[in-house]
Scaffold this active site. Structure first.
Site, PDB file in Angstrom:
ATOM      1  N   ASP A  13      27.398 -25.557   3.471  1.00 42.91           N
ATOM      2  CA  ASP A  13      28.134 -25.626   4.725  1.00 42.91           C
ATOM      3  C   ASP A  13      27.197 -25.283   5.873  1.00 42.91           C
ATOM      4  O   ASP A  13      26.634 -24.196   5.927  1.00 42.91           O
ATOM      5  CB  ASP A  13      29.307 -24.629   4.695  1.00 42.91           C
ATOM      6  CG  ASP A  13      30.149 -24.724   5.957  1.00 42.91           C
ATOM      7  OD1 ASP A  13      30.994 -25.634   6.026  1.00 42.91           O
ATOM      8  OD2 ASP A  13      29.942 -23.909   6.881  1.00 42.91           O
TER       9      ASP A  13
ATOM     10  N   TYR B  54      24.044 -23.613  14.026  1.00 41.88           N
ATOM     11  CA  TYR B  54      23.357 -22.620  13.180  1.00 41.88           C
ATOM     12  C   TYR B  54      21.836 -22.694  13.324  1.00 41.88           C
ATOM     13  O   TYR B  54      21.126 -21.753  12.984  1.00 41.88           O
ATOM     14  CB  TYR B  54      23.708 -22.804  11.697  1.00 41.88           C
ATOM     15  CG  TYR B  54      25.155 -22.644  11.348  1.00 41.88           C
ATOM     16  CD1 TYR B  54      26.077 -22.097  12.244  1.00 41.88           C
ATOM     17  CD2 TYR B  54      25.631 -23.057  10.100  1.00 41.88           C
ATOM     18  CE1 TYR B  54      27.422 -21.971  11.904  1.00 41.88           C
ATOM     19  CE2 TYR B  54      26.971 -22.922   9.755  1.00 41.88           C
ATOM     20  CZ  TYR B  54      27.854 -22.387  10.656  1.00 41.88           C
ATOM     21  OH  TYR B  54      29.179 -22.274  10.306  1.00 41.88           O
TER      22      TYR B  54
ATOM     23  N   LYS C 298      29.017 -29.707  11.488  1.00 42.69           N
ATOM     24  CA  LYS C 298      30.111 -29.585  12.457  1.00 42.69           C
ATOM     25  C   LYS C 298      29.636 -29.954  13.849  1.00 42.69           C
ATOM     26  O   LYS C 298      28.457 -29.793  14.164  1.00 42.69           O
ATOM     27  CB  LYS C 298      30.650 -28.147  12.488  1.00 42.69           C
ATOM     28  CG  LYS C 298      30.980 -27.577  11.116  1.00 42.69           C
ATOM     29  CD  LYS C 298      31.448 -26.134  11.194  1.00 42.69           C
ATOM     30  CE  LYS C 298      31.525 -25.523   9.807  1.00 42.69           C
ATOM     31  NZ  LYS C 298      30.245 -25.039   9.326  1.00 42.69           N
TER      32      LYS C 298
ATOM     33  N   HIS D 280      34.403 -28.067  15.147  1.00 41.31           N
ATOM     34  CA  HIS D 280      34.319 -26.605  15.089  1.00 41.31           C
ATOM     35  C   HIS D 280      35.567 -25.958  15.697  1.00 41.31           C
ATOM     36  O   HIS D 280      36.035 -24.926  15.233  1.00 41.31           O
ATOM     37  CB  HIS D 280      33.079 -26.137  15.865  1.00 41.31           C
ATOM     38  CG  HIS D 280      32.210 -25.223  15.078  1.00 41.31           C
ATOM     39  ND1 HIS D 280      30.836 -25.319  15.041  1.00 41.31           N
ATOM     40  CD2 HIS D 280      32.501 -24.175  14.301  1.00 41.31           C
ATOM     41  CE1 HIS D 280      30.338 -24.366  14.280  1.00 41.31           C
ATOM     42  NE2 HIS D 280      31.334 -23.659  13.831  1.00 41.31           N
TER      43      HIS D 280
END
Length: 297
Positions: free
Chosen positions: A50, A55, A84, A117
Site C-alpha cells: 500500500d 509518501y 492514491k 485519499h
C-alpha cells in the site's frame, strides 16, 4: 517463495490479499529504509503493498518489486500494488496525471488499486480504470454518507471496490463495516497497530494500542505478539488489514497471522475494547465541506 497471504474477491472480480504492507515512513526516517523493509516483506510472503504519492517512497518500493520480478521471486501478477491521489490533485485532469507520475516512479505498467485519499473526484478515476492504468478503483476515509452519495450517483460506472479507513481495536468501525459489507465494498484498515510514530499527525497523549492490557493478556494466552492478535482480529472480521513496521523482525513475524485463530468469545472481548478513538483526524481539513470525520461513521 509462494505468498502465505489469503485473498478476497472485490466487487469488480479482481482479488486483493487480506494482509498488506504499508510503505509510509515517518519524516525523521530516511525514505530509503523502505527498500530493505520491502525486500524482507516480499521474501517473508507479503504480496500486497500500500503506497501513495504523498509518501514519497514509490521509487524505492518499485525498485525492489522490479528486482524481485527480475530474479524470479515473484511475477507482476503476484503483486497487488495500491497508490492514491492526494488532495491537491483532485481536479479531474490532475487525477490521471497523478497516477501516471506514480507509475513512472514505481516503473510499472499499471497499479492494482487507485484510491482517492479523501472524498472528491470520481469520474476521472473511472477514466483511469478504462485506460488500463489501474485494475480497480476505490476510496479512502469516506464516511457512510459520502459512500451513499457515490453509490447513488446517476451514471455510476464502477462501484468503489473498497474504502480504506483507520480501523483498530480502539476504533473498530463496526457500523461502517456493516454498511460496506451490505454494499459489497471491502473495508481496508490502516492504523491497525496504532500509529504513534507519525509525529505531527497523531496526538502524543493518546494511549498506545499495543500496550492495551486486555490485548497483552490475550497475546500471552495464544502465545503470540499483541500485534498478531490485533491483526488476526481484523482478518476474522472480513477486513483487509494493512500493517507497517520499521522493525525487520516484526515484518517476518506479522505474516504468521495466518497460523492461528481467535475464538468467538475472544473476538467479543476484543470488540469490547472499542472507544471510538481516532489516532489520525487530519484536523487541518476540519473546515472543508467534505471533511469525513464529523459524522458518527
Amino acid at each position: 517463495m509462494n505468498s502465505k497471504c489469503q485473498r478476497v474477491e472485490l466487487n469488480d472480480g479482481h482479488f486483493i490479499p487480506v494482509l498488506g504492507f504499508g510503505t509510509a515512513v515517518p519524516l525523521e526516517v530516511p525514505r530509503s529504509k523502505i527498500k530493505e523493509l520491502t525486500k524482507i516483506a516480499i521474501d517473508a510472503g507479503f504480496r500486497h503493498f500500500d503506497s501513495a504519492s504523498v509518501y514519497k517512497t514509490e521509487d524505492y518500493v518499485g525498485e525492489v518489486i522490479r528486482s524481485k520480478i527480475a530474479d524470479g521471486t515473484v511475477k507482476r501478477e503476484d503483486i497487488f500494488y495500491t497508490t492514491k491521489v492526494w488532495c491537491n490533485c483532485l481536479h479531474p485532469e490532475l487525477v490521471r496525471s497523478s497516477l501516471e507520475q506514480s507509475l513512472k516512479k514505481v516503473q510499472l505498467d499499471y497499479v492494482d488499486l487507485y484510491l482517492m485519499h479523501f472524498p472528491i473526484a470520481l469520474k476521472a478515476m473511472e477514466r483511469c480504470k478504462e485506460a488500463g492504468l489501474t485494475k480497480s478503483i476505490g476510496v479512502s476515509n469516506f464516511n457512510r454518507r459520502q459512500l451513499e452519495t457515490i453509490l447513488n450517483k446517476p451514471g455510476l460506472k464502477y462501484k468503489p471496490v473498497c474504502n480504506q479507513v483507520e480501523c483498530h481495536l480502539y476504533l473498530n468501525q463496526m457500523k461502517l463495516l456493516d454498511f460496506c459489507k451490505s454494499n459489497d465494498i471491502v473495508l481496508v484498515a490502516y492504523g491497525v497497530l496504532g500509529t504513534q510514530r507519525y509525529t505531527g499527525w497523531v496526538d502524543p497523549n493518546v494511549p498506545i494500542l499495543l500496550d492495551e492490557p486486555v490485548l497483552c493478556s490475550m497475546a500471552k494466552k495464544y502465545n503470540q505478539t499483541p500485534a498478531l492478535i490485533a491483526l488476526r482480529y481484523q482478518l476474522q472480521r472480513g477486513i483487509v488489514a494493512l500493517n507497517s513496521t520499521l522493525n525487520e523482525k516484526r515484518v517476518k513475524e506479522n505474516i504468521k497471522v495466518f497460523e492461528f485463530q481467535l475464538s468467538t468469545e475472544d473476538m467479543k472481548v476484543l470488540d469490547g475494547l472499542n472507544r471510538n478513538l481516532r489516532y489520525i483526524n487530519v484536523s487541518q481539513f476540519a473546515g472543508h465541506s467534505n471533511y469525513p470525520f464529523s459524522d458518527e461513521y
